[in-house]
Design a protein around this motif. Structure first.
Motif, PDB file in Angstrom:
ATOM      1  N   SER A  17       0.822  -1.201   0.000  1.00  0.00           N
ATOM      2  CA  SER A  17       0.000   0.000   0.000  1.00  0.00           C
ATOM      3  C   SER A  17       0.861   1.258   0.000  1.00  0.00           C
ATOM      4  O   SER A  17       0.683   2.154  -0.839  1.00  0.00           O
ATOM      5  CB  SER A  17      -0.926  -0.007   1.220  1.00  0.00           C
ATOM      6  OG  SER A  17      -1.730   1.149   1.242  1.00  0.00           O
ATOM      7  N   GLY A  36      -6.179  -3.517  -4.261  1.00  0.00           N
ATOM      8  CA  GLY A  36      -7.323  -3.253  -3.398  1.00  0.00           C
ATOM      9  C   GLY A  36      -8.328  -4.392  -3.415  1.00  0.00           C
ATOM     10  O   GLY A  36      -8.890  -4.754  -2.385  1.00  0.00           O
ATOM     11  N   LYS A  47      -6.786  -7.227  -1.438  1.00  0.00           N
ATOM     12  CA  LYS A  47      -6.822  -6.878  -0.015  1.00  0.00           C
ATOM     13  C   LYS A  47      -8.203  -7.126   0.569  1.00  0.00           C
ATOM     14  O   LYS A  47      -8.346  -7.713   1.646  1.00  0.00           O
ATOM     15  CB  LYS A  47      -6.413  -5.417   0.169  1.00  0.00           C
ATOM     16  CG  LYS A  47      -6.423  -4.949   1.607  1.00  0.00           C
ATOM     17  CD  LYS A  47      -5.952  -3.514   1.721  1.00  0.00           C
ATOM     18  CE  LYS A  47      -6.921  -2.550   1.077  1.00  0.00           C
ATOM     19  NZ  LYS A  47      -6.556  -1.126   1.323  1.00  0.00           N
ATOM     20  N   SER A  63     -13.215  -2.241  -1.623  1.00  0.00           N
ATOM     21  CA  SER A  63     -11.821  -2.076  -1.232  1.00  0.00           C
ATOM     22  C   SER A  63     -10.967  -1.603  -2.399  1.00  0.00           C
ATOM     23  O   SER A  63     -10.093  -0.746  -2.240  1.00  0.00           O
ATOM     24  CB  SER A  63     -11.274  -3.409  -0.691  1.00  0.00           C
ATOM     25  OG  SER A  63      -9.904  -3.309  -0.388  1.00  0.00           O
ATOM     26  N   ALA A  64     -11.229  -2.148  -3.587  1.00  0.00           N
ATOM     27  CA  ALA A  64     -10.475  -1.755  -4.787  1.00  0.00           C
ATOM     28  C   ALA A  64     -10.689  -0.284  -5.103  1.00  0.00           C
ATOM     29  O   ALA A  64      -9.726   0.455  -5.367  1.00  0.00           O
ATOM     30  CB  ALA A  64     -10.893  -2.625  -5.965  1.00  0.00           C
ATOM     31  N   GLU A  99     -11.705   2.122  -3.060  1.00  0.00           N
ATOM     32  CA  GLU A  99     -11.136   2.954  -1.998  1.00  0.00           C
ATOM     33  C   GLU A  99      -9.627   3.081  -2.164  1.00  0.00           C
ATOM     34  O   GLU A  99      -9.063   4.175  -2.006  1.00  0.00           O
ATOM     35  CB  GLU A  99     -11.463   2.355  -0.628  1.00  0.00           C
ATOM     36  CG  GLU A  99     -12.920   2.487  -0.215  1.00  0.00           C
ATOM     37  CD  GLU A  99     -13.214   1.783   1.088  1.00  0.00           C
ATOM     38  OE1 GLU A  99     -14.302   2.023   1.654  1.00  0.00           O
ATOM     39  OE2 GLU A  99     -12.368   0.978   1.553  1.00  0.00           O
ATOM     40  N   THR A 100      -8.965   1.966  -2.489  1.00  0.00           N
ATOM     41  CA  THR A 100      -7.510   1.976  -2.652  1.00  0.00           C
ATOM     42  C   THR A 100      -7.098   2.848  -3.827  1.00  0.00           C
ATOM     43  O   THR A 100      -6.140   3.627  -3.744  1.00  0.00           O
ATOM     44  CB  THR A 100      -6.987   0.542  -2.864  1.00  0.00           C
ATOM     45  OG1 THR A 100      -7.433  -0.284  -1.776  1.00  0.00           O
ATOM     46  CG2 THR A 100      -5.467   0.518  -2.907  1.00  0.00           C
TER      47      THR A 100
END
Length: 247
Positions: free
Chosen positions: A40, A209, A212, A223-224, A226-227
């Motif tokens: 990250s 993401g 993760k 998550s993807a 947001e990343t």
């Protein structure tokens, strides 16, 4: 070791049931956490640095040199941080273990009462937990393990955890940090390289993401996104600040 001894003490039929039952829980949480931390930051920080230098009209050679220096320094710093965090966790466990061991010897009745209190919180009646308390008092090591886990909520750390954490975070940081710098190796003009860097890094952040989210039990697509959003904001901020001070 404790789990092996526990299984050996089970009744044969229960042991057979356990042998034929495979748990599908994900148990590599610490490793995944270290990889997430390393990748990250590795994707985001060099990405923002490269975008900022590109915004300041630096050449690809300068961006690449600064990026490699940052990746090296970041990997060492992040790895050392992971090592110290894991070492502190292990030291804390040792201190609490010694304190709990002394309390079991000095005030066994109080510690036994604490065991009863813990079991009562699970809805176990006094006549049900009394044999358990007495059994633990006859086995000091099991008693100590029980108190560490259920009273203090502490798991015995792997003695190699600190070194493994440092290496995992550092390697993950390097692997992540290389991604946004690759375009600058092949494209001499930073103004052009930054476009490819943005595309490559955002795609990498998208996949990272998603992975993760998948491994941590969260919604992978959320998550993807947001990343990717975090990476995009960081690079855009760096690029904008560089343009503002170096038009």
């Amino acid at each position: 070791m404790a789990d092996a001894e526990h299984r050996l003490s089970l009744e044969p039929e229960k042991q057979t049931l356990l042998n034929h039952h495979t748990e599908k829980h994900f148990t590599a949480g610490e490793i995944v956490r270290d990889i997430i931390i390393g990748v990250s930051d590795g994707l985001t920080v060099p990405f923002a640095l490269a975008a900022g230098l590109s915004g300041a009209n630096a050449t690809s050679a300068i961006v690449l040199t600064a990026g490699i220096a940052e990746v090296a320094a970041g990997a060492i710093s992040m790895g050392l941080g992971g090592y110290l965090a894991a070492k502190s966790e292990a030291d804390h466990y040792k201190r609490e273990l010694k304190r709990e061991q002394e309390e079991i010897i000095a005030v066994p009745d109080t510690e036994a009462a604490e065991v009863a209190e813990i079991l009562a919180q699970y809805g176990i009646e006094a006549h049900e937990y009394a044999p358990v308390v007495n059994a633990l008092r006859r086995k000091p090591q099991a008693w100590l393990d029980f108190m560490m886990k259920f009273e203090l909520g502490l798991e015995k750390p792997d003695p190699r955890r600190a070194l493994h954490s440092a290496m995992t975070i550092a390697i993950a940081y390097v692997l992540g940090g290389i991604v946004p710098l690759v375009p600058y190796i092949f494209i001499p003009r930073a103004a052009e390289a930054v476009v490819f860097s943005v595309v490559v890094t955002l795609v990498a952040l998208l996949f990272f993401g998603y992975a993760k989210g998948y491994f941590t039990g969260n919604k992978p697509f959320k998550s993807a996104l947001e990343t990717v959003l975090i990476g995009a904001i960081a690079s855009a901020a760096a690029f904008g600040m560089a343009k503002a001070f170096h038009p």
